[in-house]
Enzyme design. Structure first.
Site, PDB file in Angstrom:
ATOM      1  N   ASP A  20       0.895  -1.238  -0.076  1.00 54.27           N
ATOM      2  CA  ASP A  20       0.161   0.085   0.082  1.00 54.27           C
ATOM      3  C   ASP A  20       0.843   1.295  -0.113  1.00 54.27           C
ATOM      4  O   ASP A  20       1.505   1.595   0.955  1.00 54.27           O
ATOM      5  CB  ASP A  20      -1.061  -0.056   1.324  1.00 54.27           C
ATOM      6  CG  ASP A  20      -1.703   1.127   1.332  1.00 54.27           C
ATOM      7  OD1 ASP A  20      -1.604   2.135   0.315  1.00 54.27           O
ATOM      8  OD2 ASP A  20      -2.367   1.320   2.428  1.00 54.27           O
ATOM      9  N   LYS A  81       2.396  11.177  -3.086  1.00 55.53           N
ATOM     10  CA  LYS A  81       1.434  10.565  -4.058  1.00 55.53           C
ATOM     11  C   LYS A  81       0.617  11.448  -4.885  1.00 55.53           C
ATOM     12  O   LYS A  81      -0.061  11.180  -5.753  1.00 55.53           O
ATOM     13  CB  LYS A  81       0.501   9.328  -3.252  1.00 55.53           C
ATOM     14  CG  LYS A  81      -0.458   8.722  -4.032  1.00 55.53           C
ATOM     15  CD  LYS A  81      -1.180   7.539  -2.760  1.00 55.53           C
ATOM     16  CE  LYS A  81      -1.982   6.810  -3.270  1.00 55.53           C
ATOM     17  NZ  LYS A  81      -2.564   5.727  -2.228  1.00 55.53           N
ATOM     18  N   GLU A 186      -7.294   0.329  -4.340  1.00 51.18           N
ATOM     19  CA  GLU A 186      -7.307   0.390  -3.019  1.00 51.18           C
ATOM     20  C   GLU A 186      -8.576  -0.253  -2.388  1.00 51.18           C
ATOM     21  O   GLU A 186      -8.666  -1.305  -1.364  1.00 51.18           O
ATOM     22  CB  GLU A 186      -7.064   1.501  -2.454  1.00 51.18           C
ATOM     23  CG  GLU A 186      -5.553   1.830  -2.624  1.00 51.18           C
ATOM     24  CD  GLU A 186      -5.113   3.319  -2.526  1.00 51.18           C
ATOM     25  OE1 GLU A 186      -5.892   4.155  -2.107  1.00 51.18           O
ATOM     26  OE2 GLU A 186      -4.085   3.704  -2.640  1.00 51.18           O
ATOM     27  N   ASP A 213     -13.239   4.080   1.416  1.00 49.37           N
ATOM     28  CA  ASP A 213     -11.654   4.110   1.829  1.00 49.37           C
ATOM     29  C   ASP A 213     -11.143   5.545   1.877  1.00 49.37           C
ATOM     30  O   ASP A 213     -11.128   6.196   0.728  1.00 49.37           O
ATOM     31  CB  ASP A 213     -11.079   3.628   0.811  1.00 49.37           C
ATOM     32  CG  ASP A 213      -9.387   3.224   0.866  1.00 49.37           C
ATOM     33  OD1 ASP A 213      -9.188   4.043   2.047  1.00 49.37           O
ATOM     34  OD2 ASP A 213      -8.912   2.982   0.059  1.00 49.37           O
TER      35      ASP A 213
END
Length: 618
Positions: A20, A81, A186, A213
């Site tokens: 992850d 990210k 994800e 999420d």
């Protein structure tokens, strides 16, 4: 069958990883003889801060990098990210850069680069590769030290990542020396973890779940149907994805930072955001106080700087007020997912949580109130994505160790992810012609025949976009290709080119175009194929956000009316016997006006022109 293609893709001789690569933290899980294990770092932490620091000598990663950043903030990069696959000109990048102590500069094709105090310039992919390499090292040390080399990994990405962001993630994995078995969304990985841990119950067939999420940088909402097949495999079918790439834990932190800096300025007449060391410390302070408020009703803010000091209380109710609009956005995304999936709240059997920001009590409260029951939450929501990625990696590589405690419930799972955005080609007047619709199961492939848009055209350019708006200029540019060598002739509505779009299981786009008629190439007949190459080098990573009052439905209706008018004009021009000269001139005038249009007109305008042509009596 496609199932067999999902298995045996990796190196069966070694362990496989699920990683992850998060905005705030990274986690890595591995399948061993003890089952799926989330691997702790050398400091004993099961998540690693997504920080990379570049001091004058060497590179620091994780907690040591974060600590270094408190004293040398310009050396330390984080929330990487949020820069992957983005344009330096993106207004969101410019806005968020004000809250980062490191410096961004524009790179080739307006990509984002990070400039270090040493003068060195790095790409976000390079920093992400360093994080991935560290996760690989942690896992290798855990499963057997230097004698074990791990190459295969499944890396997770937000469901709402676009093509360039997915490409950047895969490139980072390759730079880290990993063979990327798959990029998996994800929420899908989280669903696999809940399934493996039997959090979804023992009877999953036909069950619809929503994965909410909310991580450090993004919000993803996926609706997934679990379906058992005749061969006893389970299909994990993603029905719908919605999300917000600009909503996550870092944004809640920033609201605390803004609240504190405002109070500090009122008390000390100094803007603390101009102090980069103070900004780095504030970032850590805000994240810490946010975590405290997830358990306690109040906490204190104590800030001491050479320019002044500040002591103030911070209550949970104040935190919720500061972020009220962000919480509303969370629920808007949930409602949009249900609406687009044509489902009701009652159709969702379970709402499951992933991402550390789902620990915020207000988030769980809003979801429980909306669905009428509490969402399902694991003990460690910030580990569940890596856990699910490792389960999926084991299925893909068939690398479950002998005598492993990894017991896949019932039978293994076949994952069917979807495209997060519609993908299409630019037509006349900035129209987006969709070839692959949003939420199409992956892998996906579509083709469409195209015709010459105007008389005596000798080349065709195809510009590709992804997004949901009617106008290409309101969507994201993917790239383009060009075909040349068409014979000059009158446009008559005959297809002359085939465009083929494919999206692989990682969600990455490839395009080709083939001339099928009215084409000449030296040494070949007019019908010989000529294939164009898709050029992503020309793609930029941003789009112009549409005005808030844009009416996409009206624009699409206008394009349909325009198309109907053009086809009618072509039919009239090609009729037998040919139209008289005055009628032909009027038809050509209409076609020429359409060719010269820079923007689409209204439905009424096209209807008037069509009525005008019909009065010619053809």
């Amino acid at each position: 069958m496609e199932d067999s293609k999902q298995r045996g893709e990796g190196n069966k001789s070694g362990p496989v990883l699920g990683i992850d690569l998060g905005t705030s933290f990274c986690a890595v899980a591995v399948c061993t003889k003890n089952g799926v294990e989330v691997v702790p770092s050398s400091q004993g932490q099961r998540t690693v801060p997504s920080y990379v620091a570049f001091p004058p000598t060497g590179v620091l990663v994780g907690e040591t990098a974060r600590q270094h950043g408190l004293s040398s903030p310009e050396d330390c990069v984080y929330e990487i990210k949020r820069l992957m696959g983005r344009s330096f000109l993106d207004p969101r990048v410019q806005e968020k850069s004000k809250m980062w102590p490191f410096t961004l500069v524009s790179g080739p094709r307006n990509g984002v680069l990070i400039q270090l105090p040493s003068g060195r310039v790095i790409e976000p992919e390079e920093a992400s590769a360093i994080l991935l390499k560290e996760m690989k090292r942690i896992a290798q040390d855990y499963v057997g030290g230097g004698g074990v080399e791990i190459k295969d990994a499944v890396i997770t990405v937000p469901a709402y990542f676009n093509d360039s962001q997915r490409q950047a993630t895969r490139a980072a994995g390759q730079r880290a020396g990993l063979h990327v078995l798959r990029l998996v969304s994800e929420p899908t990985a989280a669903a696999m973890a809940y399934w493996h841990q039997r959090k979804l119950g023992f009877r999953c067939d036909g069950k619809k779940i929503m994965v909410f999420d909310l991580g450090g940088g993004t919000l993803d909402v996926s609706i997934i149907t679990m379906k058992r097949r005749e061969d006893d495999w389970y299909d994990c079918q993603v029905n719908m994805v919605e999300g917000d790439q600009h909503l996550g834990g870092a944004d809640f932190d920033n609201r605390i930072i803004q609240h504190v800096t405002k109070a500090f300025k009122e008390k000390n007449q100094h803007d603390i955001l101009q102090d980069k060391k103070a900004l780095a410390g504030l970032k850590a302070l805000a994240a810490n106080r946010k975590h405290i408020l997830s358990a306690d009703e109040d906490t204190d803010i104590c800030l001491y700087r050479p320019s002044g000091e500040l002591r103030m209380p911070l209550e949970r109710v104040t935190f919720e007020q500061l972020n009220e609009d962000l919480f509303s956005t969370c629920m808007h995304v949930v409602e949009k997912a249900l609406d687009n999936a044509k489902m009701r709240k009652a159709d969702i059997a379970e709402v499951v949580l992933a991402g550390g920001s789902t620990r915020i009590p207000k988030v769980r409260e809003l979801l429980a109130r909306y669905f009428g029951k509490a969402p399902v939450m694991t003990v460690h929501p910030d580990e569940v994505v890596a856990y699910g990625a490792a389960v999926y990696a084991s299925i893909l590589s068939q690398s479950v160790p002998p005598h492993s405690k990894l017991e896949l419930p019932d039978m293994p799972m076949h994952v069917i992810d979807v495209t997060p955005f519609s993908i299409g080609v630019e037509l006349a007047s900035d129209e987006l012609g969709v070839l692959i619709a949003k939420n199409t199961p992956l892998p996906a492939k579509a083709e469409k025949m195209f015709l010459l848009s105007h008389d005596y055209q000798t080349s065709m350019r195809f510009t590709m976009y992804e997004g949901e708006h009617a106008l290409c200029s309101h969507n994201r540019h993917l790239g383009e290709l060009k075909l040349t060598g068409f014979k000059p002739s009158l446009a008559d509505g005959t297809p002359v080119t085939r465009v083929i779009i494919s999206v692989d299981r990682d969600g990455i786009v490839e395009v080709s175009a083939e001339a099928t008629g009215n084409h000449s190439k030296p040494g070949k007949t007019a019908m010989a194929s000529f294939v164009g190459t898709f050029d992503k080098e020309s793609a930029h990573s941003m789009f112009r956000p549409p005005p808030s009052d844009i009416d996409d439905a009206a624009i699409k209706a206008a394009f349909n009316a325009r198309r109907h008018l053009q086809q009618a004009a072509w039919r009239m021009r090609g009729s037998t016997p040919p139209p008289r000269e005055s009628a032909m001139n009027r038809i050509n005038e209409v076609l020429e006006s359409l060719r010269l249009e820079s923007r689409v007109q209204t439905v009424n305008e096209y209807h008037k022109l069509l009525l005008d042509l019909k009065q010619l009596g053809l």
